[in-house]
Every structure is written in C-alpha cells, then in structure tokens.
Design an enzyme around this catalytic site. Structure first.
Site, PDB file in Angstrom:
ATOM      1  N   GLU A   1      25.053 -15.770 -21.114  1.00  0.00           N
ATOM      2  CA  GLU A   1      23.710 -15.670 -21.694  1.00  0.00           C
ATOM      3  C   GLU A   1      23.796 -16.181 -23.120  1.00  0.00           C
ATOM      4  O   GLU A   1      24.796 -15.961 -23.797  1.00  0.00           O
ATOM      5  CB  GLU A   1      23.193 -14.223 -21.731  1.00  0.00           C
TER       6      GLU A   1
ATOM      7  N   TYR B   1      26.665 -26.112 -24.391  1.00  0.00           N
ATOM      8  CA  TYR B   1      26.829 -25.764 -22.973  1.00  0.00           C
ATOM      9  C   TYR B   1      26.287 -26.877 -22.073  1.00  0.00           C
ATOM     10  O   TYR B   1      26.915 -27.229 -21.067  1.00  0.00           O
ATOM     11  CB  TYR B   1      26.166 -24.426 -22.659  1.00  0.00           C
TER      12      TYR B   1
END
Length: 145
Positions: free
Chosen positions: A102, A114
């Site tokens: 998260e 990411y």
C-alpha cells in the site's frame, strides 16, 4: 551497495530515517515486533552508512511490503530502485508469486517508482492512512513475479 538483515542494535539509525521520511512513522516497538515475528527485515548500506531498509512479510506464495524507506538525502539517486530490486530478488528466492504493498495516494514519487518496476494499481483502500486532516486513501499495488 550492501544488503544485510537488521537487528535491534541497528534500530537507532533506522528510526532516524523512519522519522525523517514519514509523517506517521513506525515506532521502535513496530520494528521490534517485525523482528520477533520473523518478518524479513533488511537494510541497505553505502560506505558503511545505513541509507535504507525494508520490512517484508511472506504469507504462502505472497510477499507483502510492510515498510520500505530511503534516507531523505539519498532519495532520487537510484537507491530506491536498488532497494526495491532486492525486495523482488528475495521474493523470487522465497517462491512468491505476487508482491503487494500500500502507498499513500499523495506519494507520487513512490507510485512512479513502483510503476517503473512493473507494479500495477489493484484497488484503492479508503481512509487507510492517518493524515493531518483526517485520513488518506492508499493505492494497493501488486507485482506478479
């Protein structure tokens, strides 16, 4: 670049980084709980200085990134990619099929990192994080390996 497991003796340096980069940092107790729970807790050193760390948890064929951070003065120099690659390498060695994490919706730099490494947005977790004014949503991201 050196990677090694961190232990309680390393927590003072890790806490300094944690407090520097997070508005709502983990406590020493959080890190100790992860060490005692046999989570994979490792640090990254450059010239003998701790500049980053990660805490990951393996469940069956999944890896969950619980905490990953780079010292503020070392950010935007490629070290975050190096640390994330090490998470991916360790996940592969553990035969994980997916890595989950998260990230705060407002953390655009992390989301970009990411994305660059192949993670995909899976969903939004409403009100997941504490924020200055109420709560902030998290982006749930995953990488199939």
């Amino acid at each position: 670049m050196q990677f090694s497991d961190f232990k309680e003796i390393d927590l003072s340096a890790i806490e300094l980084i944690e407090n520097e980069v997070h508005a709502y940092p983990w406590t020493r107790g959080n890190f100790l709980d992860s060490i005692k729970s046999s989570h994979t807790c490792f640090m990254m050193k450059a010239n003998e200085e701790i500049i980053g760390y990660a805490v990951i948890m393996f469940i069956l064929d999944e890896c969950h990134i619980l905490n990953i951070s780079i010292k503020k003065s070392m950010q935007k120099k490629g070290y975050g990619s190096d640390l994330l690659k090490e998470v991916i390498r360790r996940s592969e060695l553990a035969h994980s099929k997916t890595i989950y994490l998260e990230v705060r919706m407002s953390n655009h730099a992390a989301i970009h990192l990411y994305d660059k490494h192949g993670f995909n947005e899976m969903s939004i977790r409403k009100d997941y994080y504490r924020a200055k004014e109420g709560r902030e949503d998290a982006v749930l991201m995953g990488l199939e390996i």
